[in-house]
Structure formats: structure tokens, C-alpha cells
Design an enzyme around this catalytic site. Structure first.
Site, PDB file in Angstrom:
ATOM      1  N   HIS A 161      -1.074  -3.116  -7.283  1.00 30.18           N
ATOM      2  CA  HIS A 161      -1.786  -2.641  -6.096  1.00 30.18           C
ATOM      3  C   HIS A 161      -3.288  -2.749  -6.299  1.00 30.18           C
ATOM      4  CE1 HIS A 161      -2.924   0.793  -3.156  1.00 30.18           C
ATOM      5  NE2 HIS A 161      -2.801  -0.334  -2.495  1.00 30.18           N
ATOM      6  N   GLU A 200      -3.668  -0.669  -9.777  1.00 28.17           N
ATOM      7  CA  GLU A 200      -2.548   0.224 -10.066  1.00 28.17           C
ATOM      8  C   GLU A 200      -1.339  -0.649 -10.433  1.00 28.17           C
ATOM      9  OE1 GLU A 200      -3.389   4.209  -7.409  1.00 28.17           O
ATOM     10  OE2 GLU A 200      -2.252   2.628  -6.449  1.00 28.17           O
ATOM     11  N   ASN A 249      -3.602   6.146  -2.987  1.00 34.15           N
ATOM     12  CA  ASN A 249      -3.273   6.398  -1.577  1.00 34.15           C
ATOM     13  C   ASN A 249      -2.616   7.758  -1.353  1.00 34.15           C
ATOM     14  OD1 ASN A 249      -4.456   4.109  -0.659  1.00 34.15           O
ATOM     15  ND2 ASN A 249      -2.577   2.907  -0.539  1.00 34.15           N
ATOM     16  N   SER A 275       0.827  -1.217   0.000  1.00 30.52           N
ATOM     17  CA  SER A 275       0.000   0.000   0.000  1.00 30.52           C
ATOM     18  C   SER A 275       0.851   1.253   0.000  1.00 30.52           C
ATOM     19  CB  SER A 275      -0.840   0.080   1.280  1.00 30.52           C
ATOM     20  OG  SER A 275      -1.758  -0.932   1.365  1.00 30.52           O
TER      21      SER A 275
END
Ligand SMILES: CCCCCCC[C@H](O)CC(=O)SCCNC(=O)CCNC(=O)[C@H](O)C(C)(C)COP(=O)([O-])OP(=O)([O-])OC[C@H]1O[C@@H](n2cnc3c(N)ncnc32)[C@H](O)[C@@H]1OP(=O)([O-])[O-]
Ligand SMILES: NC(=O)c1ccc[n+]([C@@H]2O[C@H](COP(=O)([O-])OP(=O)(O)OC[C@H]3O[C@@H](n4cnc5c(N)ncnc54)[C@H](O)[C@@H]3O)[C@@H](O)[C@H]2O)c1
Length: 310
Positions: A164, A176, A214, A143
Site C-alpha cells: 500500500h 505498508e 487509513n 486502500s
């Protein structure tokens, strides 16, 4: 109950986009690894799901079975028999194992989804680099850690990248695909094709902190916690505001509880250490307090809200 329309795709191997990847080894059978194993098996790939804990593997198989049934109910609503076949065929493609090295010997792709700890990830990839075939691509579902830093311990840096996924994996449509500074074009292309083959919409990310989602989501959640901490609005009102005013399926405090407050704190601490002058990444006393009290969100029954234990 929040409303969320799941778009069901046809995952049968004949219609799904074909991928050069046939054998996938997923390491870590927790929340994310079980979802990654599920979507790979749905797409017709042979999956080996690895965990150090037999209990985690048993739990993973159970939740994959439940979630496949949810998918089948929608995908084959007029043909329950086909639905049952889809569930059984998908489950039949998933083997479980506790020996990551052995399980990587026949893998075209290894997706790592173990704890968010650079030391533990390094130990794993170093071991696998010595045993996996030379063509095998390694990917991390991290992450918040740097793909280049994770890849630093392997020789096959050209065959290392980030994949991801988002929680819950079977529902969230984004993947991702992260290019490290030494990820080859061929590896990147294969990762993109594989992502499409498991039903995801792929975006390309550089190896920057938090990639795209994120980098935006962490400051947003942190600002929501700070707003609540200052007493500017109640938790409920903050969440209602973002659901009804911005169209998010969950409010930021609900989402923080869903992801886990320990995970929130871990990401923030890591980035604060790296970027001490960045105001947005400074520690949040309320988050520190909740984590110290073991109030980690949904998984412990309390965070910003209280939850019934299942
Ligand atoms: C400091 C900050 C830290 C950030 C940390 C970042 C972490 C990480 O790196 C990034 C992330 O993942 S970020 C996190 C990113 N994630 C988000 O932002 C999530 C935001 N939240 C949401 O999108 C929704 O609230 C949920 C989809 C979670 C639940 O939806 P709901 O309406 O509240 O509840 P519902 O009615 O139960 O379910 C609705 C439908 O989904 C279906 N289904 C559910 N689970 C399933 C499964 N496992 N399998 C299959 N299907 C599943 C279910 O069957 C139903 O289908 P139907 O056809 O409608 O009957
Ligand atoms: N939770 C999320 O919302 C989310 C979303 C995207 C990415 N991620 C990332 O995915 C990864 C996994 O997160 P999670 O939420 O699934 O964690 P989790 O705690 O649910 O699962 C991790 C699993 O890995 C196993 N494990 C630990 N060390 C291992 C090893 N050396 N070999 C094999 N198995 C091992 C554990 O037993 C556990 O079952 C982390 O890097 C996390 O940052 C998490």
C-alpha cells in the site's frame, strides 16, 4: 503554497538496496500505478505498465517524465547532464502494454493498482494466476479492501500480499507491507526488501481494515467533514487548524479533495456495510450530497473548495 521538504535519495542501482525482484509489472496506469512504475524504474528495475486504456498509458508516461525531471533537478542539481541521463534511463526501463496476461509472463512481481472494486480485482488476479510463472509474487495496492478477500481467487495464496503506497507515490516515503493470513514468510521478506529497494520506509501491517494509516486517517477525515457539516467551523479554519496546530502538510478537507470525495465515500460505504454498528463509519449526508452533485474534489474542479481546471 504549502511547504514540504522532499528528501531525495540516490536511486542509482549501484547504491540502492538490491532486491530479488528485477521485472515488475504494474497493472493500472492511473494516479497510483504511474507513481509505482516511476519509483521502480528509478531504482533500476524493468517495468511493464499495463492499462486497459491507451489514453491512460499516454497520460501516465507524460506525468512520469515530468515527475522524473522534478526528481532529477534536485538529485543532480550540479550536473544537469547526469540528470538528463537519469530521466532517459529511467523512462527507458518502462514499457507499456494493454494485455495484462501477456505482461505478467516475465514478471517477478505484479503490483495491482486498478479500480477499488473487488469484482474487477478478482477477475484480473484469476486470469493472471493461470499465466504468471509460479515464482511470481502478486500484490495489491488496495486502500480499503481485505488482502485475504482479494487473494481468495488465486491458488498462490502464499505468494500474495498487500503493498500500500501513498499519494503522491514519488514523494510519500511510507510503504505498508500487508501480510495476509496465508502470505509466506519468504514472500513477506521479499516484499519488504523490494519496498526498501524503491526508496520507501516499510512497515508491517496485518490484514485489518485500513491497515494502519487509513484506519486512523479515514475517521479523522470523516470527523472533519462532520465538524464542518455541523457548522462548528469554516472549511478554511478546519484546514488551517490542522496545518498550524498539528503540523500536517494539508488540512483534512484539502486532503479529502486531493484523494477524491468519491474515494472517501467508497471507503466509508464499504466499511459501514461491514461494521454497521461502528458510529465512525456511518454515512455523512454532506459527503453524499457533494458526490451526488459530481463535486469530487480536485479532479472535477470542486469539492469542499473550488479549483482551476488544468
Ligand atoms: C475517507 C478518507 C479517505 C482516505 C483515502 C486514502 C487513500 C490512500 O489509501 C492513502 C493515501 O494516499 S492518503 C494521502 C497521503 N498523502 C498526503 O497526506 C499528502 C499530504 N500532502 C503533502 O504531503 C504535500 O501537500 C504534497 C507533497 C502533496 C505537495 O506539497 P506542496 O508543498 O503542497 O506542493 P509543491 O510545492 O508542489 O510540492 C512540494 C515538493 O514535492 C515535489 N512533488 C510534488 N509532487 C510530486 C510528484 N508527483 N513527483 C515528484 N515530486 C513531486 C515538488 O517538486 C516539491 O519539491 P521541492 O523540493 O520542495 O521543490
Ligand atoms: N488515489 C489514492 O490516493 C490512492 C492511494 C493509495 C491506494 N489507492 C488504491 O490504488 C488503486 C488505484 O487507485 P488510483 O487512484 O490510481 O485509481 P485511478 O482511477 O487513477 O487509476 C486506475 C487505472 O486502472 C485502470 N484499470 C481499470 N481496470 C483495469 C484492468 N482490469 N486492467 C488494467 N487497468 C485497469 C484504469 O483505466 C485507470 O487508468 C485503488 O485500489 C485505490 O484504492 C489509491
Amino acid at each position: 503554497m504549502m511547504q514540504f521538504k522532499v528528501i531525495v535519495r540516490n536511486f542509482s542501482s549501484s547504491s540502492a538496496m538490491q532486491s530479488a525482484i528485477k521485472n515488475v509489472t504494474v497493472i493500472g496506469g492511473g494516479l497510483m500505478g504511474s507513481g509505482i512504475a516511476q519509483v521502480s524504474a528509478q531504482a533500476g528495475q524493468n517495468v511493464t505498465l499495463v492499462d486497459v486504456s491507451n489514453d491512460a498509458l499516454a497520460k501516465a508516461k507524460k506525468s512520469i517524465g515530468t515527475n522524473l525531471s522534478r526528481v532529477a533537478k534536485k538529485m543532480y542539481k550540479d550536473n544537469p547532464q547526469e540528470g538528463e541521463k537519469f530521466v532517459n534511463d529511467s523512462l527507458g526501463r518502462i514499457n507499456t502494454a494493454t494485455d495484462a496476461a501477456e505482461a505478467s509472463k516475465s514478471a517477478d512481481l505484479v503490483v495491482e493498482a486498478i479500480v477499488e472494486n473487488i469484482g474487477v480485482k478478482h477477475k484480473l488476479f484469476k486470469q493472471l494466476d493461470g499465466v504468471a510463472p509460479s515464482h511470481t509474487i502478486f500484490a495489491s495496492n488496495t486502500s480499503s479492501l481485505s488482502i485475504n478477500e482479494i487473494a481468495s481467487v488465486v491458488k498462490r495464496k502464499d505468494k500474495f500480499g498487500g503493498l500500500h503506497f501513498f499519494n503522491p507515490v514519488p514523494v510519500m516515503r511510507l510503504l505498508e507491507v500487508v501480510k495476509g493470513s496465508e502470505t509466506s514468510e519468504a514472500t513477506y521478506k521479499t516484499m519488504m526488501e523490494w519496498g526498501k529497494s524503491v526508496g520507501k520506509t516499510c512497515i508491517t501491517c496485518k490484514d485489518t481494515p485500513g491497515f494502519v494509516v487509513n484506519r486512523l486517517l479515514v475517521p479523522y477525515i470523516c470527523e472533519a467533514i462532520r465538524l464542518y457539516e455541523r457548522g462548528d467551523a469554516s472549511a478554511r479554519d478546519i484546514d488551517i487548524a490542522m496545518k498550524l496546530g498539528a503540523g500536517y502538510p494539508m488540512g483534512p478537507l484539502e486532503l479529502a479533495d486531493y484523494v477524491g470525495l468519491d474515494t472517501n465515500k467508497f471507503i466509508l460505504d464499504g466499511w459501514h456495510k461491514k461494521f454497521p454498528d461502528q458510529q465512525l463509519f456511518k454515512p455523512i449526508p454532506l459527503l453524499e450530497k457533494l458526490v451526488a452533485e459530481g463535486k469530487l474534489g480536485v479532479k472535477t474542479g470542486e469539492g469542499f473548495y473550488k479549483y482551476e481546471k488544468k
